[in-house]
Every structure is written in C-alpha cells, then in structure tokens.
Design a protein around this motif. Structure first.
Motif, PDB file in Angstrom:
ATOM      1  N   VAL A  72      -4.221   3.535  -1.779  1.00 19.94           N
ATOM      2  CA  VAL A  72      -4.512   2.336  -2.567  1.00 19.94           C
ATOM      3  C   VAL A  72      -3.672   1.169  -2.043  1.00 19.94           C
ATOM      4  O   VAL A  72      -2.501   1.335  -1.700  1.00 19.94           O
TER       5      VAL A  72
ATOM      6  N   THR B 194       0.832  -1.205   0.000  1.00 18.48           N
ATOM      7  CA  THR B 194       0.000   0.000   0.000  1.00 18.48           C
ATOM      8  C   THR B 194       0.868   1.258   0.000  1.00 18.48           C
ATOM      9  O   THR B 194       2.084   1.196   0.220  1.00 18.48           O
TER      10      THR B 194
ATOM     11  N   LYS C 294      -4.079   9.039  -3.964  1.00 16.50           N
ATOM     12  CA  LYS C 294      -5.121   8.438  -3.144  1.00 16.50           C
ATOM     13  C   LYS C 294      -4.614   7.156  -2.464  1.00 16.50           C
ATOM     14  O   LYS C 294      -3.734   6.476  -2.993  1.00 16.50           O
TER      15      LYS C 294
ATOM     16  N   GLU D  60     -11.351  -3.285  -6.916  1.00 14.47           N
ATOM     17  CA  GLU D  60     -11.277  -3.621  -8.340  1.00 14.47           C
ATOM     18  C   GLU D  60     -10.686  -5.018  -8.493  1.00 14.47           C
ATOM     19  O   GLU D  60      -9.630  -5.319  -7.937  1.00 14.47           O
TER      20      GLU D  60
ATOM     21  N   LEU E  82      -7.806   3.352 -10.618  1.00 13.26           N
ATOM     22  CA  LEU E  82      -8.438   3.334  -9.299  1.00 13.26           C
ATOM     23  C   LEU E  82      -8.279   4.678  -8.600  1.00 13.26           C
ATOM     24  O   LEU E  82      -9.182   5.128  -7.882  1.00 13.26           O
ATOM     25  N   ASN E  83      -7.159   5.360  -8.811  1.00 10.91           N
ATOM     26  CA  ASN E  83      -6.947   6.697  -8.254  1.00 10.91           C
ATOM     27  C   ASN E  83      -8.045   7.647  -8.745  1.00 10.91           C
ATOM     28  O   ASN E  83      -8.597   8.442  -7.978  1.00 10.91           O
TER      29      ASN E  83
ATOM     30  N   ALA F 136      -3.523   1.126 -11.097  1.00 10.05           N
ATOM     31  CA  ALA F 136      -3.447   2.063  -9.969  1.00 10.05           C
ATOM     32  C   ALA F 136      -3.966   3.438 -10.371  1.00 10.05           C
ATOM     33  O   ALA F 136      -4.683   4.096  -9.602  1.00 10.05           O
TER      34      ALA F 136
ATOM     35  N   LEU G 238     -11.381   6.804  -7.020  1.00  4.96           N
ATOM     36  CA  LEU G 238     -11.420   7.295  -5.632  1.00  4.96           C
ATOM     37  C   LEU G 238     -11.668   8.797  -5.583  1.00  4.96           C
ATOM     38  O   LEU G 238     -12.397   9.292  -4.711  1.00  4.96           O
TER      39      LEU G 238
ATOM     40  N   ILE H 217     -10.719   4.567   0.290  1.00  4.93           N
ATOM     41  CA  ILE H 217      -9.557   3.691   0.094  1.00  4.93           C
ATOM     42  C   ILE H 217      -9.846   2.733  -1.059  1.00  4.93           C
ATOM     43  O   ILE H 217     -10.979   2.271  -1.231  1.00  4.93           O
ATOM     44  N   GLY H 218      -8.825   2.442  -1.847  1.00  2.84           N
ATOM     45  CA  GLY H 218      -8.974   1.508  -2.949  1.00  2.84           C
ATOM     46  C   GLY H 218      -8.167   0.241  -2.728  1.00  2.84           C
ATOM     47  O   GLY H 218      -7.101   0.275  -2.107  1.00  2.84           O
TER      48      GLY H 218
ATOM     49  N   ILE I 286      -6.897  -3.151  -5.059  1.00  5.83           N
ATOM     50  CA  ILE I 286      -6.826  -3.903  -6.307  1.00  5.83           C
ATOM     51  C   ILE I 286      -6.542  -5.359  -5.957  1.00  5.83           C
ATOM     52  O   ILE I 286      -5.528  -5.677  -5.336  1.00  5.83           O
TER      53      ILE I 286
ATOM     54  N   LEU J  19       2.484   2.639  -7.057  1.00 10.29           N
ATOM     55  CA  LEU J  19       1.779   3.389  -6.009  1.00 10.29           C
ATOM     56  C   LEU J  19       2.560   4.608  -5.521  1.00 10.29           C
ATOM     57  O   LEU J  19       1.999   5.446  -4.810  1.00 10.29           O
TER      58      LEU J  19
END
Length: 344
Positions: A306, A157, A304, A248, A262-263, A259, A266, A282-283, A285, A299
């Motif tokens: 993740v 993370t 955000k 996801e 997903l950012n 990433a 979010l 929070i995300g 994957i 990351l």
C-alpha cells in the motif's frame, strides 16, 4: 488482375515494413543528433571566442545576420537561437555526452530544459524520461512545471516489506507525492465522489498524471464477499507492474483505518480477480493531507503493498513567483484606482 498467393509473403512483407520504419527512425535520430551537435559546437565556439578574443554580446547579432545571408533556406540562425546555443554549450561541457544522450531529443526540448531548469541532474533525469516515454515538448514542459522530478517515487509505502526487490523498486518509482489534479477545475472543498467523477471525466489528463503503464478499468467497481457488497473507488491495471492497482480517494486528512480497509480490498481483489500470472495487487490512498509518521505507523504491519500520497486540486504557486504576485490589498487598491479614473 489475380494476385498469386505466395508462401511466406505476408510475413516477409511485415518484416520489411518493420525494418524500413526502424531505418527511418534511425535516420531521423541521426539527423537530429548531428544538428544538436552542430548547435552545441557553435555555442562552444562563441563562448571560447568571447573569452579568448574579448568579443562582446553584439557579435551574436552580427553572426546571426551573416549566417542567414549565407544560408537563407536554413532555419535556426536567429540571434535568439544563437543565444540558446551559447547557453546550451554552457549547460553541457562534455561533447560525447551531448552526442550520445542529449542529441536524442529535439532542439525544442533542449531549449525547454536549459530555460526552465538550472540543475544538470534534473535536466539529465528529464532527458531520460523524455526518451523513455516519447514526451512531446508540451508534455515535457508540463512535467517540469509540475515538478515531476521532486514528486516521482516520493509516496510513503510499505513496498520494501511486502514486495520482492525488483518489483518493490519499480512500484515505488511508479507512485508520486503529491498528485496534481488542477485540470479538474475544482476547489479545495470538493468531496470524494465529486473528485472521483471529474477524474473519470478527464481520464486522459488523469492517466497522464498517474504516469506510464496505467490502464483504466472502472469507477465504483463492485466487490462481493459472502453476500456483502463493497465498492472500489477506482480500479486500474498496471502494464509494467503486471498487477491491479486499487485507488481510494479521501477528501480529508489520512486516517490509520484507511490502510486496514484497503488491505481488505486488496485481499479480496487478489482472491477474486487476480490471474495466476499477475503480481500481487497494489493499493494507493490519495488524501488531501497526511502526516508522515502516522502514515508510516499505519502501514508498518499491513500485509498488502500500500502507498499513501496527497493530491492537490489547485497547483501550488512556485516559490520563486510568490513574491511577485500582488496581495489582496494591492488588487483592491488597483481596482479602486480604476473605478476612480473612470469617474464611476
């Protein structure tokens, strides 16, 4: 009969009910603590006598028979249980520790811990988790067998860089790596939508694997941004973290572009769904495979919070059992022998 309305009566009754339930719980815990301590002391004394007096293993069977004759209405004095008491005392040497911590969980839980785990650090960790979450014995055994101790908090993370310390620590411990989805009954070749659909169908098992605090909101949740439609694979709200969690699913290996996508999701969730009292979303994957360094680089500059974890559709075979399982060749030979014996 007319019941007279009394001012403050309902609140008084509610308070009494709460206090009675609390007292019942304390009484049950006190009884359990005394029983666990008794079992520990019996186990300790057996160990001491065997060491100092040279008593052999057969004394346990004799002791079991004599105790059951004296206390016919009491369960727990079988030879097997006395052996567990002996192992229990070997596992925990500190009486005060047994009374204060170990005594908070039932005897069946303690048997599971001493028979399935050799490491005292792991045992103590599972005791704390059992007390915290109120696990039944079956749930405790499942968590041990799926190696929760080794998976909890292991996701890659960027939480330390994107969340304040208290929130980042709690969020990190909330995620696992890998997640075990063997309850779905799917093969490794299953595609994203198929996994997603089965996870929702088995939502109780899914929530149990995710861990305490997750509340399911929806699957393929629509998100509109300037006339364009986007869909979140799975959306949850975490009660302890006080934030949305977007998951996801990816059927293959992790790719850095996941990433960034997903950012974006979010940012949109925070802008359109997040309440002012909520913490940042929070995300997570979930992919079939990931390479650590690629995931870390992906990351590094994401703004955000993740996390990236793997998931397994088939539980891995424990290392200590692999050598005892037959090979394909051995199975074929066995079946061949059976066919010949039957005269087919």
């Amino acid at each position: 009969m007319i019941i007279q309305t009394l001012k403050g009566y309902d609140d008084f009754l509610l308070d009494l009910k709460s206090r009675i339930r609390t007292a019942q719980t304390r009484a049950a815990l006190a009884v359990n603590r005394e029983l666990i301590l008794l079992y520990w002391q019996i186990g300790r004394d057996i160990l001491t006598r065997q060491k100092d007096e040279g008593w052999g293993a057969k004394v346990i069977e004799r002791l079991a028979n004599d105790l059951r004759k004296e206390f016919p209405d009491m369960k727990g004095f079988s030879r097997a249980n006395l052996m567990y008491m002996r192992s229990f005392a070997e596992s925990w040497e500190d009486e005060q520790f047994v009374q204060q911590l170990v005594g908070q969980i039932p005897w069946g839980h303690n048997i599971a811990l001493i028979t399935k785990l050799k490491n005292s650090t792991e045992r103590e960790w599972y005791i704390h988790k059992t007390i915290e979450h109120g696990w039944s014995r079956d749930i405790l055994v499942m968590q041990i067998e799926t190696r929760l101790f080794h998976r909890q908090g292991k996701a890659i993370t960027n939480f330390a860089a994107t969340l304040p310390p208290p929130q980042s620590d709690l969020a990190q411990q909330t995620l696992k790596d890998p997640y075990i989805f063997d309850f779905l009954g799917l093969g490794d070749e299953a595609q994203e939508r198929e996994v997603e659909r089965e996870l929702v169908k088995h939502i109780t098992s899914f929530l149990l694997e995710l861990g305490a605090g997750f509340s399911y909101i929806g699957r393929q949740v629509p998100l509109e941004v300037e006339g364009d439609d986007f869909f979140l694979d799975l959306l949850f709200y975490h009660l302890k973290l006080r934030c949305y969690v977007v998951i996801e699913l990816k059927a293959g290996a992790f790719k850095p572009e996941y990433a960034g996508k997903l950012n974006f999701y979010l940012s949109a969730v925070d802008a359109t769904m997040r309440h002012e009292s909520d913490n940042p979303s929070i995300g997570l994957i979930l992919c079939k495979d990931k390479k650590g360094l690629i995931a870390e680089y992906a990351l590094k500059d994401i703004s955000k919070p993740v996390g990236i974890s793997e998931y397994q559709l088939v539980a891995a075979i424990p290392e200590n059992l692999k050598g005892s399982l037959p090979t394909i060749e051995e199975l074929e030979a066995e079946f061949s022998d059976d066919v010949e014996d039957d005269g087919v």
